[in-house]
Design an enzyme around this catalytic site. Structure first.
Site, mmCIF file in Angstrom:
data_model
loop_
_atom_site.group_PDB
_atom_site.id
_atom_site.type_symbol
_atom_site.label_atom_id
_atom_site.label_comp_id
_atom_site.label_asym_id
_atom_site.label_seq_id
_atom_site.Cartn_x
_atom_site.Cartn_y
_atom_site.Cartn_z
ATOM 1 N N GLU A 84 59.086 -18.624 -33.974
ATOM 2 C CA GLU A 84 59.219 -19.651 -32.936
ATOM 3 C C GLU A 84 60.377 -20.580 -33.298
ATOM 4 O O GLU A 84 60.608 -20.864 -34.473
ATOM 5 C CB GLU A 84 57.919 -20.448 -32.862
ATOM 6 C CG GLU A 84 57.912 -21.511 -31.785
ATOM 7 C CD GLU A 84 56.649 -22.374 -31.813
ATOM 8 O OE1 GLU A 84 56.322 -22.961 -30.772
ATOM 9 O OE2 GLU A 84 56.007 -22.462 -32.875
ATOM 10 N N LYS A 104 54.014 -20.499 -23.965
ATOM 11 C CA LYS A 104 53.085 -21.182 -24.881
ATOM 12 C C LYS A 104 52.195 -22.165 -24.122
ATOM 13 O O LYS A 104 52.664 -22.978 -23.330
ATOM 14 C CB LYS A 104 53.888 -21.921 -25.955
ATOM 15 C CG LYS A 104 53.031 -22.567 -27.039
ATOM 16 C CD LYS A 104 53.912 -23.185 -28.114
ATOM 17 C CE LYS A 104 53.120 -23.853 -29.218
ATOM 18 N NZ LYS A 104 53.996 -24.490 -30.213
ATOM 19 N N CYS A 117 52.083 -20.040 -32.325
ATOM 20 C CA CYS A 117 51.843 -21.204 -33.170
ATOM 21 C C CYS A 117 50.488 -21.889 -32.940
ATOM 22 O O CYS A 117 49.453 -21.328 -33.239
ATOM 23 C CB CYS A 117 52.998 -22.203 -33.018
ATOM 24 S SG CYS A 117 53.137 -23.348 -34.424
#
Length: 444
Positions: A9, A109, A142
């Site tokens: 990321e 995300k 993440c």
């Protein structure tokens, strides 16, 4: 000879930008599924796709599946009630190209971590892509790994067994170091994870790995700025193999086996799960008239209740709210190190809001109680232990971290009489953390 490569990321656009300053660097990405597109071969189909073109050509030229993370944009109309004031959505996006350079999946995300330049999609993306070498893969990014949506739901609904995971994860010891939690997630859900963390030691970002439920290939280095390419060949986990996290059938040991495997203490010291018993049997700590004192210390910004682990061997318990944690342990040698057994059952509210139930055996930073919960990276005490708790959630991540930020694997774990347990006969290195990190998603 790799078949798939995963990049971290923020690896393309970096850090320290505003919503406006990053805008010129954002690519336009058509929402995957709406159009079949090969950016390398069909450069002029869409404007503002330079990064996608470059990635697509890499995948095509090297005949490899490629997963990367970049910033993307999508214009929206003011009639859309969610449309930002500047008339566009900006997303933190993963893209996947197949070995012909075709865009096969995009994922936006969902759980942003102080990323004010980006928007949260109105609905979570459940993104899968098919490969000829390992079947279907799922994907998230993440901070997503700590939440039910979309990570857990993706795995449960679509029976996904292989995961790609770009991340820019700031390590937080003792419970949320990158390699520690990535491994725990692979173990808890019985999945393979290809986790690429950006390597930025001054920001505390390091720790990548290729994980299976029983083995890991990791790189964790806080000293140097050199990153590392991790290459590993791992077995594909078949989707025919049904795992039911709610009952952890794969791990449920029969009572005799779970007792006999933990042989570090003598028979009369044994802590076993007897049939029909609501709570595990406990023996008082031998040679001590009174139980060790309770104390409180901050760990991971949460107020843990602790009890010190002083003796060479013994049985301890500590409780908070509805959660009680139990420990049966024996040390090889009594070292000059303070350990403590801690419990937390409550809402975590710093850097994200989520409900945690945790039972944790940790090495303290020094010899005073106030140092318990501090970030520690080295330890010498080799410990046999059985740790268990009456967890109220089925989602338990087993953490086992040893000296130098290395990973170890439990001998046994699973449910028995409404308690989740984790046992290890001799840690491979000095013990830093052995914990049951429970996420009670419904109480977030």
């Amino acid at each position: 000879g790799a078949q798939i490569i995963v990049f971290p990321e923020d690896g393309i656009h970096g850090f320290n930008f505003t919503r406006r300053s990053i805008y010129p660097y954002l690519d336009f990405v058509p929402h995957s599924g709406s159009v079949k597109w090969n950016p390398c071969r069909e450069k002029y189909l869409f404007n503002d796709t330079e990064v996608l073109q470059r990635l697509s050509c890499m995948a095509l030229k090297n005949k490899i599946f490629l997963v990367a993370n970049l910033g993307t944009k999508q214009p929206c109309k003011h009639t859309d009630p969610h449309c930002p004031r500047d008339g566009r959505y900006q997303f933190n996006t993963n893209v996947v190209f197949n070995d012909a350079g075709t865009l096969v999946a995009t994922y936006r995300k969902h759980n942003l971590y102080f990323e004010y330049a980006f928007d949260t999609p109105t609905e979570p993306d459940y993104k899968l892509f098919d490969t000829p070498f390992a079947g279907k893969f799922g994907m998230f990014t993440c901070f997503d790994i700590l939440f039910f949506e979309p990570a857990v739901n993706l795995i449960r609904q679509y029976n996904v067994k292989q995961i790609v995971y770009p991340t820019a994860w700031m390590n937080q010891l003792p419970l949320l170091s990158a390699v520690e939690f990535q491994q725990a997630f692979a173990t808890a859900f019985n999945v393979n994870i290809l986790a690429a963390n950006i390597h930025h030691p001054t920001l505390g970002m390091t720790g990548s790995g290729i994980y299976t439920p029983v083995k890991s290939f990791i790189y964790h280095n806080m000293e140097s700025y050199g990153g590392k390419l991790i290459v590993a060949e791992i077995p594909v986990i078949s989707t025919d193999y049904k795992t039911d996290l709610e009952h952890n059938e794969r791990f449920t040991e029969n009572v005799h086996r779970s007792c006999s495997t933990f042989t570090s203490t003598s028979e009369d010291d044994q802590v076993c799960f007897m049939e029909g018993q609501e709570a595990p049997g406990k023996v008082s700590e031998k040679g001590t008239e009174q139980s060790p004192p309770l104390f409180y210390a901050e760990m991971m910004y949460d107020n843990f209740t602790f009890v010190p682990v002083w003796a060479e061997k013994g049985e301890l318990q500590v409780c908070a709210n509805t959660l009680c944690c139990y420990l049966n342990y024996k040390r090889d040698v009594l070292t000059d190190e303070l350990y403590a057994l801690g419990v937390f059952d409550g809402l975590h509210t710093v850097n994200g809001i989520y409900y945690v139930q945790a039972c944790a055996l940790v090495k303290c930073g020094g010899l005073s109680f106030s140092t318990c919960g501090q970030e520690v990276t080295d330890a010498t005490a080799v410990i046999d232990f059985q740790l268990w708790g009456n967890m109220s959630t089925p989602y338990i991540f087993p953490l086992l971290l040893t000296s130098g930020i290395t990973l170890d694997f439990a001998d046994h774990m699973g449910w028995k009489n409404n308690h989740y347990f984790l046992s290890k006969n001799r840690t491979s290195n000095g013990l830093l953390t052995a914990a049951l990190y429970g996420r009670w998603y419904e109480k977030d």
